[in-house]
Each structure stands twice: as structure tokens, then as C-alpha cells.
Motif scaffolding. Sequence first.
Motif, mmCIF file in Angstrom:
data_model
loop_
_atom_site.group_PDB
_atom_site.id
_atom_site.type_symbol
_atom_site.label_atom_id
_atom_site.label_comp_id
_atom_site.label_asym_id
_atom_site.label_seq_id
_atom_site.Cartn_x
_atom_site.Cartn_y
_atom_site.Cartn_z
ATOM 1 N N GLY A 22 0.843 -1.187 0.000
ATOM 2 C CA GLY A 22 0.000 0.000 0.000
ATOM 3 C C GLY A 22 0.879 1.238 0.000
ATOM 4 N N ALA A 23 0.243 2.368 0.155
ATOM 5 C CA ALA A 23 0.938 3.653 0.049
ATOM 6 C C ALA A 23 2.138 3.745 0.999
ATOM 7 N N GLY A 24 2.117 2.988 2.106
ATOM 8 C CA GLY A 24 3.187 3.059 3.093
ATOM 9 C C GLY A 24 4.542 2.625 2.577
ATOM 10 N N ILE A 25 4.601 1.790 1.529
ATOM 11 C CA ILE A 25 5.933 1.388 1.038
ATOM 12 C C ILE A 25 6.579 2.540 0.258
ATOM 13 N N ILE A 31 6.599 10.004 -1.319
ATOM 14 C CA ILE A 31 5.202 10.123 -1.765
ATOM 15 C C ILE A 31 4.300 9.998 -0.537
ATOM 16 N N PRO A 32 3.507 11.008 -0.236
ATOM 17 C CA PRO A 32 2.670 10.914 0.965
ATOM 18 C C PRO A 32 1.647 9.788 0.858
ATOM 19 N N ASP A 33 1.329 9.131 1.971
ATOM 20 C CA ASP A 33 0.263 8.122 1.930
ATOM 21 C C ASP A 33 -1.083 8.826 2.054
ATOM 22 N N PHE A 34 -2.149 8.041 2.142
ATOM 23 C CA PHE A 34 -3.493 8.604 2.128
ATOM 24 C C PHE A 34 -3.927 9.105 3.486
ATOM 25 N N ARG A 35 -3.676 8.271 4.491
ATOM 26 C CA ARG A 35 -4.392 8.475 5.749
ATOM 27 C C ARG A 35 -3.583 9.176 6.822
ATOM 28 N N SER A 36 -2.309 9.415 6.569
ATOM 29 C CA SER A 36 -1.535 10.179 7.547
ATOM 30 C C SER A 36 -1.896 11.659 7.385
ATOM 31 N N GLY A 72 1.746 14.340 -6.178
ATOM 32 C CA GLY A 72 3.114 13.860 -5.938
ATOM 33 C C GLY A 72 3.295 12.381 -6.233
ATOM 34 N N TRP A 73 2.446 11.817 -7.103
ATOM 35 C CA TRP A 73 2.476 10.380 -7.333
ATOM 36 C C TRP A 73 3.553 9.941 -8.322
ATOM 37 N N THR A 74 4.033 10.887 -9.140
ATOM 38 C CA THR A 74 4.982 10.458 -10.175
ATOM 39 C C THR A 74 6.328 11.157 -9.989
ATOM 40 N N GLN A 100 -1.615 -1.724 -4.317
ATOM 41 C CA GLN A 100 -2.677 -0.717 -4.413
ATOM 42 C C GLN A 100 -2.082 0.580 -4.942
ATOM 43 N N ASN A 101 -0.764 0.617 -5.090
ATOM 44 C CA ASN A 101 -0.112 1.858 -5.480
ATOM 45 C C ASN A 101 -0.189 2.080 -6.984
ATOM 46 N N ILE A 102 -0.066 3.350 -7.349
ATOM 47 C CA ILE A 102 -0.234 3.732 -8.748
ATOM 48 C C ILE A 102 1.030 4.431 -9.244
ATOM 49 N N LEU A 119 -3.924 -3.119 -8.555
ATOM 50 C CA LEU A 119 -5.370 -3.143 -8.282
ATOM 51 C C LEU A 119 -6.017 -1.791 -8.547
ATOM 52 N N HIS A 120 -5.228 -0.730 -8.420
ATOM 53 C CA HIS A 120 -5.805 0.611 -8.588
ATOM 54 C C HIS A 120 -5.213 1.348 -9.779
ATOM 55 N N GLY A 121 -4.594 0.596 -10.684
ATOM 56 C CA GLY A 121 -4.081 1.184 -11.911
ATOM 57 C C GLY A 121 -2.725 1.836 -11.750
ATOM 58 N N LEU A 192 2.841 -4.942 3.222
ATOM 59 C CA LEU A 192 3.826 -3.886 3.478
ATOM 60 C C LEU A 192 3.181 -2.513 3.308
ATOM 61 N N GLY A 193 2.933 -1.818 4.417
ATOM 62 C CA GLY A 193 2.505 -0.419 4.337
ATOM 63 C C GLY A 193 1.093 -0.210 3.842
ATOM 64 N N SER A 194 0.155 -0.908 4.429
ATOM 65 C CA SER A 194 -1.248 -0.655 4.090
ATOM 66 C C SER A 194 -2.070 -0.605 5.369
ATOM 67 N N VAL A 197 -7.773 -0.785 5.040
ATOM 68 C CA VAL A 197 -9.162 -0.344 5.200
ATOM 69 C C VAL A 197 -9.856 -0.162 3.853
ATOM 70 N N VAL A 198 -9.087 -0.192 2.743
ATOM 71 C CA VAL A 198 -9.702 0.011 1.430
ATOM 72 C C VAL A 198 -10.079 -1.350 0.844
ATOM 73 N N PHE A 199 -11.377 -1.615 0.772
ATOM 74 C CA PHE A 199 -11.859 -2.890 0.213
ATOM 75 C C PHE A 199 -12.303 -2.651 -1.229
ATOM 76 N N ILE A 218 3.701 -5.728 7.991
ATOM 77 C CA ILE A 218 4.699 -4.730 8.406
ATOM 78 C C ILE A 218 4.092 -3.365 8.113
ATOM 79 N N ASN A 219 3.750 -2.651 9.158
ATOM 80 C CA ASN A 219 3.073 -1.362 9.027
ATOM 81 C C ASN A 219 3.350 -0.544 10.283
ATOM 82 N N ARG A 220 3.614 0.733 10.089
ATOM 83 C CA ARG A 220 3.948 1.553 11.263
ATOM 84 C C ARG A 220 2.836 1.570 12.294
ATOM 85 N N GLU A 221 1.602 1.656 11.808
ATOM 86 C CA GLU A 221 0.467 1.725 12.741
ATOM 87 C C GLU A 221 -0.262 0.391 12.788
HETATM 88 P P1 NAD Z 1 -3.013 4.217 3.613
HETATM 89 O O1 NAD Z 1 -2.545 5.618 3.473
HETATM 90 O O2 NAD Z 1 -4.416 3.970 4.031
HETATM 91 O O3 NAD Z 1 -2.087 3.448 4.642
HETATM 92 C C1 NAD Z 1 -0.696 3.509 4.602
HETATM 93 C C2 NAD Z 1 -0.165 2.825 5.851
HETATM 94 O O4 NAD Z 1 1.245 2.736 5.721
HETATM 95 C C3 NAD Z 1 -0.456 3.590 7.146
HETATM 96 O O5 NAD Z 1 -1.127 2.735 8.048
HETATM 97 C C4 NAD Z 1 0.933 3.991 7.681
HETATM 98 O O6 NAD Z 1 1.050 3.808 9.073
HETATM 99 C C5 NAD Z 1 1.845 3.007 6.985
HETATM 100 N N1 NAD Z 1 3.181 3.544 6.674
HETATM 101 C C6 NAD Z 1 3.485 4.737 6.105
HETATM 102 N N2 NAD Z 1 4.804 4.827 5.873
HETATM 103 C C7 NAD Z 1 5.360 3.667 6.347
HETATM 104 C C8 NAD Z 1 6.677 3.153 6.395
HETATM 105 N N3 NAD Z 1 7.712 3.824 5.901
HETATM 106 N N4 NAD Z 1 6.872 1.915 6.942
HETATM 107 C C9 NAD Z 1 5.825 1.207 7.443
HETATM 108 N N5 NAD Z 1 4.553 1.637 7.408
HETATM 109 C C10 NAD Z 1 4.325 2.854 6.851
HETATM 110 O O7 NAD Z 1 -2.697 3.512 2.231
HETATM 111 P P2 NAD Z 1 -3.323 2.207 1.547
HETATM 112 O O8 NAD Z 1 -3.609 1.162 2.554
HETATM 113 O O9 NAD Z 1 -2.435 1.917 0.388
HETATM 114 O O10 NAD Z 1 -4.753 2.619 0.974
HETATM 115 C C11 NAD Z 1 -5.075 3.814 0.403
HETATM 116 C C12 NAD Z 1 -5.038 4.025 -1.092
HETATM 117 O O11 NAD Z 1 -4.013 4.937 -1.317
HETATM 118 C C13 NAD Z 1 -4.687 2.940 -2.025
HETATM 119 O O12 NAD Z 1 -5.840 2.627 -2.688
HETATM 120 C C14 NAD Z 1 -3.709 3.561 -3.053
HETATM 121 O O13 NAD Z 1 -4.259 3.438 -4.338
HETATM 122 C C15 NAD Z 1 -3.659 4.995 -2.706
HETATM 123 N N6 NAD Z 1 -2.391 5.749 -2.720
HETATM 124 C C16 NAD Z 1 -1.324 5.355 -3.456
HETATM 125 C C17 NAD Z 1 -0.130 6.050 -3.377
HETATM 126 C C18 NAD Z 1 1.032 5.596 -4.207
HETATM 127 O O14 NAD Z 1 0.836 5.080 -5.307
HETATM 128 N N7 NAD Z 1 2.266 5.742 -3.720
HETATM 129 C C19 NAD Z 1 -0.017 7.157 -2.537
HETATM 130 C C20 NAD Z 1 -1.153 7.564 -1.797
HETATM 131 C C21 NAD Z 1 -2.335 6.841 -1.899
#
Ligand code: NAD
Length: 248
Positions: A22-25, A31-36, A72-74, A100-102, A119-121, A192-194, A197-199, A218-221
Motif C-alpha cells: 500500500g501507500a506506506g511502502i 510520496i505521501p500516503d493517504f491516511r496520515s 506527488g504520485w509520479t 494498491q499503489n499507482i 489493483l488501482h491502476g 507492506l505499508g497498508s 481499510v480500502v476494500f 509490516i506497518n507503522r500503525e
Molecule cells: P493508507 O494511506 O491507508 O495506509 C498507509 C499505511 O502505511 C499507514 O497505516 C501507515 O502507518 C503506513 N506507513 C506509512 N509509511 C510507512 C513506512 N515507511 N513503513 C511502514 N509503514 C508505513 O494507504 P493504503 O492502505 O495503500 O490505501 C489507500 C489508497 O491509497 C490505495 O488505494 C492507493 O491506491 C492509494 N495511494 C497510493 C499512493 C502511491 O501510489 N504511492 C499514494 C497515496 C495513496
Amino acid sequence: MSSTERLAELLADARRAVVFTGAGISTESGIPDFRSPGGVWSKMKPIYFDEFVHDEAKRREAWNRTFNNAAGWTGAKPNAGHLAVAKLVQHGKVAAVITQNIDNLHQDSGVPARQVIELHGNATYATCLECGVRHELAVLKQSFLGRDEIPRCRSCDGLVKTATISFGQAMPPAPMARAEEETLACDLFLVLGSSLVVFPAAGFPLLAKQNGAKLVIINREPTEQDPYADLVIHDGIGATLRAVVPLD
Ligand code: NAD
């Protein structure tokens, strides 16, 4: 036994692993994740699929965001986490990376495209919504910025959109089917890093576990699926994987 020793043991025992990202990797690539806090949807409202299709002003706004890389995705580079995953694929330990990353960073880190299930293109190119032809962003950008033309398909004149799955858009059937097949074929499923919650994407870890695979998160939270996992590590992905996957 420490959690990294346990991770190393689970990897050594696995015959066919699947990595689910997920976005966390990608946060370690900048690249910022979604939920932080500070995540992309705290800065701008998502444009729903129906709005893109039916409202020219929304289409224009979507393309403006794309060409300004507003989310900031690309343009980022793979980090230690992506490189460790690529090593596991190269060594034949990991059969597929379901993401799930794009951001295309798994492919950029050396995982063959056929082993990446998106999964999300993908935000790094566009496709025609009518005929599916691929369009390169650099070409579309020239006519959008130079001649103010909202992209249309060169082949059928249909609407063109970045190859991502927007809110309100159907999940892509072929990647979903492949992800399910790989999930059911694996004996180790590594999240790794999801936030899980996104179904429907977040259904795969539990499917793997129910089917008898070991589950590692493996996820920070914490996530709601932690209680079902055989191993949970609340730490950064890059450093954790580097400790168990030598990069050379
Ligand atoms: P999310 O933002 O819901 O969750 C990311 C999780 O990763 C968080 O729980 C956070 O604690 C954890 N995290 C962040 N950095 C970390 C690190 N360095 N090490 C360990 N854990 C870390 O993201 P999600 O579950 O992927 O779901 C949301 C949607 O976000 C996806 O559908 C995806 O398409 C989209 N998205 C993608 C990108 C991308 O392509 N890089 C970026 C933002 C959002």
C-alpha cells in the motif's frame, strides 16, 4: 527470537510468497500516503469517476492536477523497501507483487511488469476509456498546456484518463482475478505499508490466511487485521526488510 529473526525464518520456510503493498511502502520515496496527516486528500477533494466522465470542468481540473503532479504520485525513485521486494522476486521467493499503489515504483525497482498486479491502476500513463489504447502523458501534456486541448483518443476520439482507478470506478476484473489466484496459491502473504481499510483490496490478506498461508503485516500503525497475522511488525519497511534481505 526477535521479530526480524522470525521474519527471516518465515521467508526461509516459504516456497511461494506474495507481497501486498500500500501507500506506506512509497512514503520513504517521498510520496505521501493517504491516511496520515498531510496526505493528499487533506489537500484536495478527489474527483469521482462520474464527475470526470460527465463534467468538462472536472476533466480539466483532473488534467491540471496530473500535469502539475499535484498529488506527488509520479517522478519519485524506488527506496530500500522496493529494492528488497525486487530482490525477493529475483530470487524466486516472491511470485507476485499485488499493489494498491499507482506510482510504478515496483516496476522501476526491477520487478518484471508481468509480476506486478496493480489493483488501482497506474498514474504514469493514460488510457482511452472507450477502446483502451495507451497514451503517454508527455504527448498529452504538450497539447493540453500548449493548445488547451483536453485529451481525446487519437484512435477513436473517446475520453482519455490517467490509467488509475478513481473513486466510483469499477475495480479492474483481470488484476482482481490474478490477485485472487496468486493469493490462493501462496504459502506466505506479506503486507507492506497498508492500513488495510480500502476494500476489496484489503480482503486479500484474510483470504490468504483462511487458505492456510502465513500472514505477515509490516506497518507503522496497527491495522484491524493484526490479530489474524502470524507476525506483526510496527516499524519502517525499508529498515525492516534491509535487515533480512541483503541487497547484493
Ligand atoms: P493508507 O494511506 O491507508 O495506509 C498507509 C499505511 O502505511 C499507514 O497505516 C501507515 O502507518 C503506513 N506507513 C506509512 N509509511 C510507512 C513506512 N515507511 N513503513 C511502514 N509503514 C508505513 O494507504 P493504503 O492502505 O495503500 O490505501 C489507500 C489508497 O491509497 C490505495 O488505494 C492507493 O491506491 C492509494 N495511494 C497510493 C499512493 C502511491 O501510489 N504511492 C499514494 C497515496 C495513496
